[in-house]
Scaffold this active site. Structure first.
Site, PDB file in Angstrom:
ATOM      1  N   ALA A  60      -7.992 -26.544 -11.105  1.00 15.68           N
ATOM      2  CA  ALA A  60      -9.023 -27.566 -10.945  1.00 15.68           C
ATOM      3  C   ALA A  60     -10.290 -27.090 -11.659  1.00 15.68           C
ATOM      4  CB  ALA A  60      -9.302 -27.815  -9.471  1.00 15.68           C
ATOM      5  N   GLY A 103      -4.734 -26.114  -8.948  1.00 17.99           N
ATOM      6  CA  GLY A 103      -4.408 -27.536  -9.015  1.00 17.99           C
ATOM      7  C   GLY A 103      -3.412 -27.856 -10.102  1.00 17.99           C
ATOM      8  N   GLU A 106      -0.127 -27.231  -8.555  1.00 25.36           N
ATOM      9  CA  GLU A 106       0.174 -28.265  -7.557  1.00 25.36           C
ATOM     10  C   GLU A 106       0.586 -29.581  -8.221  1.00 25.36           C
ATOM     11  OE1 GLU A 106      -2.235 -27.340  -3.584  1.00 25.36           O
ATOM     12  OE2 GLU A 106      -3.535 -27.440  -5.338  1.00 25.36           O
ATOM     13  N   GLU A 126      -6.079 -19.687  -5.037  1.00 24.38           N
ATOM     14  CA  GLU A 126      -7.207 -20.313  -4.343  1.00 24.38           C
ATOM     15  C   GLU A 126      -7.896 -19.411  -3.319  1.00 24.38           C
ATOM     16  OE1 GLU A 126      -4.920 -24.014  -5.730  1.00 24.38           O
ATOM     17  OE2 GLU A 126      -4.465 -21.942  -5.165  1.00 24.38           O
TER      18      GLU A 126
END
Length: 243
Positions: A60, A103, A106, A126
């Site tokens: 992310a 992210g 994911e 994370e």
């Protein structure tokens, strides 16, 4: 444009394209994934997800993530988009070259089929940034690799290379980077050769909770048993084998 879209009659290729940020997933990319999902919900086709510049997605966008607050967390901004990708009617193929972290990992986990290149590096760091993997890893990763391996990966924050990801079953195949997209198209070609409704029903059954089985197969199969396409394909098969 952070997401390049290439449309075909039976598939769509979506390329994450923020090379200056190693394709980090920002709000614009999330918005683009929602727009793409709306198109594919209305006109179902196989989706191939890939990244530009030898990277899938490095994670992310940390600059945006740093400024998000508790109210943003409760909106599940990335998770909502990835759930929508996961629930698309037709299969989703992730062709993962290079880094797929946080992210980015994911988003890859949300695909039905994942293939990688030898430079694949995938994982969820994370906790090292003071947050959790909250866009699907904590429930999707155990389904893919098992609880013990998912726990190790998520609690340590380490990354897997291509060989280990293949051994764990996180990817189903590894191809040279130059051949990776062609391999994804090869999978899409095999899917396209099959009955699209049967493919959609198979995906529905695969994603159904355990307590819906075997009833869901009965209902889906009952619908397919009455379809003209089933009769046509089986007749063609019998004619070929009778020659």
């Amino acid at each position: 444009m952070t997401l390049r879209i290439e449309e075909h009659a039976d598939r769509v290729v979506a390329t994450l394209d923020r090379p200056e940020k190693r394709n980090a997933i920002d709000q614009d990319m999330i918005d683009a994934l929602h727009e793409l999902s709306a198109v594919l919900e209305d006109a179902p086709r196989t989706l191939i997800l890939t990244g530009a510049g030898g990277v899938f997605a490095a994670g992310a966008d940390i600059a945006q993530l740093r400024e998000r607050t508790a109210s943003d967390a409760r909106l599940a901004i990335n998770a909502t988009a990835f759930i929508r990708i996961r629930e698309l009617p037709m299969p989703v193929i992730a062709a993962v070259d290079g880094y797929a972290l946080g992210g980015g990992a994911e988003l890859a986990y949300a695909a039905d089929i994942r293939i990688g290149s030898p430079s694949l590096r995938i994982g969820n760091p994370e906790t090292g940034l003071g947050i959790i993997a909250a866009a699907g890893a904590t429930w999707r990763l155990p389904e893919i690799v098992g609880e013990a391996r998912a726990s190790e990966l998520l609690l340590t924050g380490r990354t897997l290379d291509a060989e280990e990801a293949l051994r764990w079953g996180l990817v189903s195949a590894v191809h040279p980077a130059d051949d990776l997209l062609a391999a994804a198209h090869g999978i899409a070609d095999r899917i396209a050769a099959n009955d699209p409704i049967a493919t959609r029903h198979t995906k529905t059954a695969l994603r159904a909770p355990r307590d819906r089985h075997p009833q869901i197969e009965r209902d889906l199969q009952a619908e397919l048993f009455e379809s003209p396409e089933k009769h046509r394909r089986m007749t063609a098969f019998l004619e070929r084998t009778a020659r």
